[in-house]
Design a protein around this motif. Structure first.
Motif, PDB file in Angstrom:
ATOM      1  N   LYS A  90      35.677  -5.143 -27.374  1.00  0.00           N
ATOM      2  CA  LYS A  90      34.249  -4.962 -27.649  1.00  0.00           C
ATOM      3  C   LYS A  90      33.961  -3.751 -28.550  1.00  0.00           C
ATOM      4  O   LYS A  90      32.945  -3.735 -29.233  1.00  0.00           O
ATOM      5  CB  LYS A  90      33.461  -4.866 -26.340  1.00  0.00           C
TER       6      LYS A  90
ATOM      7  N   ALA B  65      45.780  -6.902 -20.054  1.00  0.00           N
ATOM      8  CA  ALA B  65      44.526  -6.537 -19.379  1.00  0.00           C
ATOM      9  C   ALA B  65      44.769  -6.283 -17.887  1.00  0.00           C
ATOM     10  O   ALA B  65      44.110  -5.428 -17.284  1.00  0.00           O
ATOM     11  CB  ALA B  65      43.481  -7.628 -19.582  1.00  0.00           C
TER      12      ALA B  65
ATOM     13  N   ILE C 128      41.470 -12.346 -13.190  1.00  0.00           N
ATOM     14  CA  ILE C 128      40.114 -11.824 -13.418  1.00  0.00           C
ATOM     15  C   ILE C 128      40.076 -10.917 -14.647  1.00  0.00           C
ATOM     16  O   ILE C 128      39.090 -10.245 -14.908  1.00  0.00           O
ATOM     17  CB  ILE C 128      39.580 -11.051 -12.184  1.00  0.00           C
ATOM     18  N   ALA C 129      41.178 -10.913 -15.413  1.00  0.00           N
ATOM     19  CA  ALA C 129      41.274  -9.995 -16.553  1.00  0.00           C
ATOM     20  C   ALA C 129      40.180 -10.273 -17.578  1.00  0.00           C
ATOM     21  O   ALA C 129      39.882 -11.424 -17.876  1.00  0.00           O
ATOM     22  CB  ALA C 129      42.635 -10.146 -17.210  1.00  0.00           C
ATOM     23  N   LYS C 130      39.591  -9.191 -18.079  1.00  0.00           N
ATOM     24  CA  LYS C 130      38.559  -9.347 -19.118  1.00  0.00           C
ATOM     25  C   LYS C 130      39.062  -8.754 -20.428  1.00  0.00           C
ATOM     26  O   LYS C 130      38.962  -7.557 -20.676  1.00  0.00           O
ATOM     27  CB  LYS C 130      37.280  -8.628 -18.667  1.00  0.00           C
TER      28      LYS C 130
ATOM     29  N   GLU D 171      37.878  -9.173 -23.275  1.00  0.00           N
ATOM     30  CA  GLU D 171      36.754  -8.727 -24.095  1.00  0.00           C
ATOM     31  C   GLU D 171      36.520  -7.220 -23.987  1.00  0.00           C
ATOM     32  O   GLU D 171      36.111  -6.569 -24.943  1.00  0.00           O
ATOM     33  CB  GLU D 171      35.475  -9.485 -23.685  1.00  0.00           C
ATOM     34  N   ASP D 172      36.808  -6.691 -22.791  1.00  0.00           N
ATOM     35  CA  ASP D 172      36.618  -5.250 -22.571  1.00  0.00           C
ATOM     36  C   ASP D 172      37.365  -4.401 -23.591  1.00  0.00           C
ATOM     37  O   ASP D 172      36.950  -3.287 -23.903  1.00  0.00           O
ATOM     38  CB  ASP D 172      37.186  -4.869 -21.186  1.00  0.00           C
TER      39      ASP D 172
END
Ligand code: TRP
Length: 386
Positions: free
Chosen positions: A377, A149, A369-371, A373-374
């Motif tokens: 999703k 990510a 701060i990696a997401k 979920e992005d």
């Protein structure tokens, strides 16, 4: 007869590249011939540059050095048929700098050609070949996902598929592939043995499946380009490209990189932690490891001044060349100063340390701060289409 046998033995010992191990000093030209790949030459680089304006340093430096059907991908692109990218990670341990090379290049391709990216996490593969529990492997997955990510792939166009969790997307395609590959074909490519477990014998069908997933989802053939280290070639050569025509799909195209060696010699492997730089290493770790790296320096300053160093065998130089010094003028200057005896190992080590530390500081920020979920999703949308 005897002589031939011996010659083969010796040759075998020099180097061996398979998806599950890399041994010895790799002769990339010979590997290219053996695998039937094509070298990336100035002609194809010019073609890429027409679309990307500039060339990534991994292309300029020939670190991405071989391909299959890259010219075909460009033909298609020029005719208005967009391709997608497919790459992956076998979560065998923590992420090291060597793993990042194909990912960084993949992001560049995604940005330049505005591609979708399918990123496969083969936790099943590592479970089948490593003595680790599923829980341990899942821990690796969580760690690796942060690094993936942190690369900054386009979240609207990137799908991360973890085999044990998202199998529904791949299973039907995988069994269609598997039915078309006999044990003897697969074992000629992968070298399976009598003792190989039956899971790993099926597994290549799962790694080949994403090559065709977008074509299945969109109900029309979409060209696929796979950026990867060159050890992954057997999956494409032996399985994906072999079954593609039988199943009515395009054969996937490939672009392959060399391996970043370990700091102490030829092999970068997580099982030798002192010779790899992990993305989670502290500044002290970096300094210690770089300080102990193998260089091409002479035994004394006096000798270095007289004879010059040997950057061609120096791992510190190699790390700068492969990753940490993108500026061509600077890297050439370092090379020639070293050769002329105008540069000393201590200076290079300090410089490399500072470059690595700077890179890791930035990478860790993005990692924090990696997401993830992005990138997950949109998987349910794909699942509905399969
Ligand atoms: N087998 C790869 C590894 O062990 C992971 C992987 C799966 C992969 N699909 C891929 C790598 C596609 C490159 C391209 O790391």
């Amino acid at each position: 007869m005897k002589k031939r046998k011996m010659a083969k033995k010796k040759y075998k010992k020099e180097f061996e590249v398979t998806p599950w191990s890399v041994e010895g000093k790799v002769d990339y030209e010979r590997l290219t011939k053996e695998f039937g790949l094509k070298l990336i030459d100035s002609k194809i680089l010019e073609r890429i540059k027409k679309h990307t304006k500039e060339l990534h340093f991994l292309l300029r430096r020939n670190i991405f050095f071989a391909h299959r059907d890259l010219d075909w991908i460009l033909d298609k692109y020029e005719q208005g048929e967009k391709f997608f990218l497919y790459t992956g990670r076998g979560p065998s341990g923590k992420t090291h700098i060597g793993h990042l090379i194909p990912w960084i290049f993949t992001k560049w391709l995604q940005d330049k050609f505005d591609c979708e990216l399918y990123f496969q996490i083969t936790d099943d593969e590592k479970f089948l070949i490593k003595e680790q529990t599923l829980e341990e492997i899942n821990k690796n997955v969580e760690e690796n996902l942060l690094d993936i990510a942190a690369i900054g792939f386009n979240p609207e166009k990137t799908y991360i598929i973890q085999n044990t969790k998202d199998i529904k997307l791949l299973y039907k395609i995988a069994i269609k592939i598997a039915r078309n590959v006999t044990y003897s074909t697969a074992s000629a490519v992968f070298g399976f043995k009598k003792e190989s477990n039956i899971g790993i014998i099926f597994f290549p069908a799962l790694q080949a499946a994403p090559c065709f997933l977008p074509s299945v989802l969109n109900k029309k053939n979409i060209p696929c380009l796979i950026p990867a280290a060159v050890d992954q070639d057997p999956y494409w050569r032996g399985i994906a490209r072999y079954v593609a025509p039988k199943l009515g799909f395009y054969k996937p195209a490939q672009i392959h990189s060399k391996f970043l060696p370990g700091l102490k010699g030829e092999k970068m492997s997580s099982s030798e932690p002192e010779s790899c730089i992990f993305t989670t290493d502290s500044e002290e770790d970096v300094e210690r490891k770089v300080w102990k790296a193998l260089t091409g320096g002479q035994k004394s300053l006096k000798e270095q001044k007289e004879k010059g160093g040997n950057p061609d065998i120096c791992l510190v130089y190699k790390y700068l060349f492969y990753f940490f010094e993108e500026n061509d003028e600077k890297i050439e200057k370092i090379y020639s100063e070293c050769k002329k005896g105008e540069r000393f190992c201590g200076e290079c080590k300090k410089y490399l340390s500072s470059k690595i530390k700077e890179f890791l500081r930035e990478h860790k920020k993005k990692r924090n701060i990696a997401k993830i979920e992005d990138y997950k999703k949109n998987l349910n949308i794909l699942e509905m289409k399969i």
